[in-house]
Design a protein around this motif. Structure first.
Motif, PDB file in Angstrom:
ATOM      1  N   GLY A   1       0.838  -1.400   0.186  1.00 45.80           N
ATOM      2  CA  GLY A   1      -0.043   0.059  -0.119  1.00 45.80           C
ATOM      3  C   GLY A   1       0.782   1.267  -0.005  1.00 45.80           C
ATOM      4  N   HIS A   2       0.063   2.329   0.340  1.00 47.78           N
ATOM      5  CA  HIS A   2       0.782   3.626   0.449  1.00 47.78           C
ATOM      6  C   HIS A   2       1.468   3.891   1.743  1.00 47.78           C
ATOM      7  CE1 HIS A   2      -1.196   4.478  -3.477  1.00 47.78           C
ATOM      8  NE2 HIS A   2      -2.283   4.050  -3.094  1.00 47.78           N
TER       9      HIS A   2
ATOM     10  N   GLU B   1      -7.492   7.525   5.344  1.00 46.06           N
ATOM     11  CA  GLU B   1      -8.163   6.583   4.095  1.00 46.06           C
ATOM     12  C   GLU B   1      -9.040   7.643   3.194  1.00 46.06           C
ATOM     13  OE1 GLU B   1      -7.456   3.218   3.087  1.00 46.06           O
ATOM     14  OE2 GLU B   1      -5.746   3.996   4.300  1.00 46.06           O
TER      15      GLU B   1
ATOM     16  N   ASN C   1      -1.667   0.249   3.714  1.00 51.28           N
ATOM     17  CA  ASN C   1      -1.403   1.500   3.957  1.00 51.28           C
ATOM     18  C   ASN C   1      -1.067   1.786   5.207  1.00 51.28           C
ATOM     19  OD1 ASN C   1      -2.327   1.734   1.108  1.00 51.28           O
ATOM     20  ND2 ASN C   1      -4.392   2.871   1.914  1.00 51.28           N
TER      21      ASN C   1
ATOM     22  N   SER D   1      -3.421  -2.685   7.137  1.00 55.55           N
ATOM     23  CA  SER D   1      -3.299  -1.314   7.254  1.00 55.55           C
ATOM     24  C   SER D   1      -3.043  -0.660   8.645  1.00 55.55           C
ATOM     25  CB  SER D   1      -4.288  -0.620   6.563  1.00 55.55           C
ATOM     26  OG  SER D   1      -4.484  -0.769   5.192  1.00 55.55           O
TER      27      SER D   1
ATOM     28  N   TRP E   1      -2.036  10.503  -0.033  1.00 54.84           N
ATOM     29  CA  TRP E   1      -0.723   9.958  -0.857  1.00 54.84           C
ATOM     30  C   TRP E   1      -1.038  10.157  -2.212  1.00 54.84           C
ATOM     31  CZ3 TRP E   1      -3.699   7.213   2.585  1.00 54.84           C
ATOM     32  CH2 TRP E   1      -4.746   6.602   2.169  1.00 54.84           C
TER      33      TRP E   1
END
Length: 196
Positions: free
Chosen positions: A109-110, A170, A129, A145, A175
């Motif tokens: 993820g980011h 989120e 993330n 996450s 990002w």
């Protein structure tokens, strides 16, 4: 031929530097995608650019911090075969024409931080993330996450934030911002975490 490669490398490095260096260069991302099938998101930097340790089919989100020495594996030796040697399943050994092992992609993820000398095994398909993986960890399963994992095997240490803060982060999708926009919005984004 050596001189031409040296000149090409200098031009490439100059272009990367001109585009903001490794974390922000579009050219280096295009190169890794075209030559190694490694997708590296905007702002991500470090060990994700080591094609010897990061296999084809690995996808990094934006703004990931990947330490040097991180190794990702996408297949194990087949333990149910009469031999563990790759002669009969890996074309690199010259006997078989195509790879006979399944090598699934890994999606990271980011804003993920992967500490130095971490090993990520083929059983891992996704790292969420905002996750943090402690240095020297051996990751054997998916990482949720905004979790902090560490150890051998890596275990959940804690969640970075409360569920409501995670939801705000989120929703913000920060990002996806350029470096300049991220800097401009820093104070507002900090409020998502510290509530001020």
């Amino acid at each position: 031929m050596k001189i031409i490669k040296s000149i090409q490398k200098r031009i490439f490095n100059h272009t990367v530097k001109k585009e903001g260096g490794q974390p922000f260069s579009k050219k280096i991302r295009e190169f890794f995608k075209a030559n190694y099938n490694i997708q590296i998101g905007y702002g991500s930097y470090g060990g994700c650019f080591n094609h010897k340790n990061i296999p084809s089919g690995t996808n990094f989100g934006n703004y990931c911090s990947v330490a040097e020495g991180v190794k990702i594996f996408r297949a194990n030796h087949p333990s149910n075969y009469f031999t563990l040697h790759p002669l009969f399943y890996n074309p690199v050994m010259g006997y078989v024409k195509k790879d006979l092992l399944e090598r699934p992609s890994l999606n990271i993820g980011h804003d993920v931080w992967i500490g130095s000398s971490t090993i990520i095994l083929p059983s891992v398909n996704y790292i969420g993330n905002g996750a943090i993986i402690g240095a020297g960890s051996i990751v054997t399963k998916d990482v949720p996450s905004y979790s902090v994992v560490a150890g051998n095997p890596a275990k959940l240490i804690k969640s970075r934030f409360t569920p409501d803060v995670i939801e705000k982060l989120e929703k913000s999708e920060w990002w996806n911002l350029s470096k300049e926009d991220l800097i401009r919005n820093k104070i507002e984004l900090e409020k998502l975490v510290n509530g001020n």
